[in-house]
Design a protein around this motif. Sequence first.
Motif, short mmCIF file in Angstrom:
data_model
loop_
_atom_site.label_atom_id
_atom_site.label_comp_id
_atom_site.label_asym_id
_atom_site.label_seq_id
_atom_site.Cartn_x
_atom_site.Cartn_y
_atom_site.Cartn_z
N GLN A 27 -1.33 -44.76 -4.27
CA GLN A 27 -0.50 -45.91 -3.89
C GLN A 27 -0.27 -45.98 -2.37
O GLN A 27 0.87 -46.10 -1.91
CB GLN A 27 0.85 -45.85 -4.64
N LEU A 28 -1.38 -45.90 -1.66
CA LEU A 28 -1.30 -45.91 -0.20
C LEU A 28 -1.06 -47.32 0.33
O LEU A 28 -1.77 -48.26 -0.03
CB LEU A 28 -2.62 -45.35 0.37
N HIS A 29 -0.05 -47.43 1.15
CA HIS A 29 0.25 -48.68 1.84
C HIS A 29 0.28 -48.43 3.34
O HIS A 29 0.72 -47.38 3.80
CB HIS A 29 1.62 -49.25 1.42
N LYS A 30 -0.21 -49.41 4.10
CA LYS A 30 -0.10 -49.33 5.56
C LYS A 30 0.12 -50.73 6.12
O LYS A 30 -0.62 -51.65 5.82
CB LYS A 30 -1.39 -48.74 6.15
N SER A 31 1.19 -50.85 6.90
CA SER A 31 1.45 -52.11 7.59
C SER A 31 1.43 -51.87 9.09
O SER A 31 1.86 -50.82 9.57
CB SER A 31 2.82 -52.67 7.20
N GLY A 77 3.15 -44.16 0.02
CA GLY A 77 2.14 -43.50 -0.80
C GLY A 77 1.86 -42.09 -0.32
O GLY A 77 2.50 -41.60 0.62
N ARG A 78 0.94 -41.42 -1.01
CA ARG A 78 0.65 -40.02 -0.69
C ARG A 78 -0.85 -39.78 -0.54
O ARG A 78 -1.66 -40.43 -1.20
CB ARG A 78 1.19 -39.12 -1.81
N VAL A 79 -1.18 -38.83 0.33
CA VAL A 79 -2.58 -38.45 0.54
C VAL A 79 -2.68 -36.93 0.45
O VAL A 79 -1.89 -36.22 1.09
CB VAL A 79 -3.09 -38.91 1.92
N PHE A 80 -3.60 -36.44 -0.38
CA PHE A 80 -3.86 -35.01 -0.51
C PHE A 80 -5.30 -34.72 -0.11
O PHE A 80 -6.20 -35.46 -0.49
CB PHE A 80 -3.70 -34.55 -1.96
N VAL A 81 -5.51 -33.63 0.63
CA VAL A 81 -6.87 -33.16 0.90
C VAL A 81 -6.92 -31.69 0.53
O VAL A 81 -6.08 -30.90 1.00
CB VAL A 81 -7.29 -33.38 2.36
N GLY A 82 -7.85 -31.34 -0.33
CA GLY A 82 -7.97 -29.95 -0.79
C GLY A 82 -6.67 -29.44 -1.40
O GLY A 82 -6.33 -28.27 -1.28
N GLY A 83 -5.94 -30.32 -2.06
CA GLY A 83 -4.71 -29.94 -2.73
C GLY A 83 -3.47 -29.92 -1.84
O GLY A 83 -2.36 -29.79 -2.34
N SER A 84 -3.65 -30.04 -0.51
CA SER A 84 -2.49 -30.07 0.39
C SER A 84 -2.07 -31.52 0.63
O SER A 84 -2.92 -32.37 0.91
CB SER A 84 -2.83 -29.45 1.75
N GLU A 85 -0.77 -31.75 0.57
CA GLU A 85 -0.29 -33.11 0.80
C GLU A 85 -0.12 -33.36 2.30
O GLU A 85 0.76 -32.79 2.95
CB GLU A 85 1.04 -33.37 0.08
N LEU A 86 -0.97 -34.26 2.84
CA LEU A 86 -0.89 -34.59 4.27
C LEU A 86 0.38 -35.37 4.58
O LEU A 86 0.86 -35.36 5.72
CB LEU A 86 -2.08 -35.47 4.68
N THR A 87 0.85 -36.10 3.58
CA THR A 87 1.98 -36.98 3.80
C THR A 87 3.32 -36.27 3.57
O THR A 87 4.37 -36.89 3.68
CB THR A 87 1.85 -38.23 2.88
N HIS A 88 3.27 -34.98 3.25
CA HIS A 88 4.51 -34.20 3.09
C HIS A 88 5.14 -34.00 4.47
O HIS A 88 4.43 -33.68 5.42
CB HIS A 88 4.20 -32.85 2.43
N PRO A 89 6.46 -34.16 4.56
CA PRO A 89 7.09 -34.05 5.88
C PRO A 89 6.88 -32.68 6.55
O PRO A 89 6.85 -32.61 7.78
CB PRO A 89 8.58 -34.30 5.60
N ASP A 90 6.71 -31.62 5.78
CA ASP A 90 6.57 -30.28 6.37
C ASP A 90 5.12 -29.85 6.59
O ASP A 90 4.85 -28.69 6.89
CB ASP A 90 7.24 -29.22 5.47
N VAL A 91 4.18 -30.78 6.42
CA VAL A 91 2.77 -30.38 6.50
C VAL A 91 2.41 -29.88 7.90
O VAL A 91 2.94 -30.37 8.91
CB VAL A 91 1.86 -31.57 6.11
N ASP A 92 1.54 -28.86 7.95
CA ASP A 92 0.96 -28.42 9.22
C ASP A 92 -0.28 -29.29 9.42
O ASP A 92 -1.38 -28.94 8.98
CB ASP A 92 0.59 -26.94 9.15
#
Length: 279
Positions: A27-31, A77-92
């Motif tokens: 459910q990715l949205h971008k404005s 919305g959310r984006v995961f790569v290799g199981g890691s959530e890029l859109t998580h606020p704490d992501v490295d």
Amino acid sequence: MSEHGGSGLRKETTADPAPGPEILVEQLHKSFGDNHVLRGIDLEIRQGEVVCVIGPSGSGKSTLLRCVNLLEQPSGGRVFVGGSELTHPDVDIDAVRRRIGMVFQQFNLFPHLSVTENLALPQRRVLGRDKAAAGRVAAENLERVGLADKAKAFPASLSGGQQQRVAIARALAMGPEVMLFDEPTSALDPELVGDVLAVMRMLADEGMTMMVVTHEMSFAREVADRVVFMDDGVIVEEGPPAEVIGNPRHERTRHFLARVLDPAAAQVEEGMPPVDKRP
Ligand SMILES: Nc1ncnc2c1ncn2[C@@H]1O[C@H](COP(=O)(O)OP(=O)(O)O)[C@@H](O)[C@H]1O
Ligand SMILES: [Mg+2]
């Protein structure tokens, strides 16, 4: 069976018996201001899968790719790569981005650095490799793209196709799990396109997970496991290339393909009722 992608072989040799999707978009949205560019994209790409994204100019293809490595911050919305959530606020984000190689229409090589130095610099800066190790990995990857003899050359002495292969080698030298390509052959003279597509086909055959925005329909037909047709910020249809390109279900897809595959036929089609894009 084709000797290039499309065979199930590389998937059967995958080590992990039941891997989750390598790329997951929910459910990715971008404005941009009040321009609602991505309007709820859902997409799953398995490990080793090659997905070609096609669609008219302005439909949001580049924005989708750029959201998948967070060059753009999604609006929702959310984006995961290799199981890691890029859109998580704490992501490295730097750690996640190291897993994703990106190749653009423009090659963005440093003109004052040799080909080897162009490949070595990001390895040293981002991965902390020493000069010898970075040079070794650079040489390996130049060999992969067929440019071992250009190691000491400067970008200006290379053709556009060779520069793009250097840019691909630069991305590969970082050891990515996923490669994103945004119209990698669109800036090239037609006679140089084939060498770049050959390198991409090789990566596909090696089992690289790839998301490729392209107008090269013959490449998509031959190499893609799946084709995604985007229009106006949504995925209109997706499926095997033989279906989406060969026998599209939606009028919008047919209209787009008519223009891309046969500009002359599109002229005839102008006499048909316009495609209704807005609800
Ligand atoms: N950084 C940006 N700022 C403002 N608008 C943008 C930006 N990037 C893209 N857009 C807008 O988003 C829409 C989709 O663009 P893009 O993703 O580049 O489409 P495509 O790659 O399919 O041609 C266009 O209307 C474009 O003007
Ligand atoms: Mg684009």
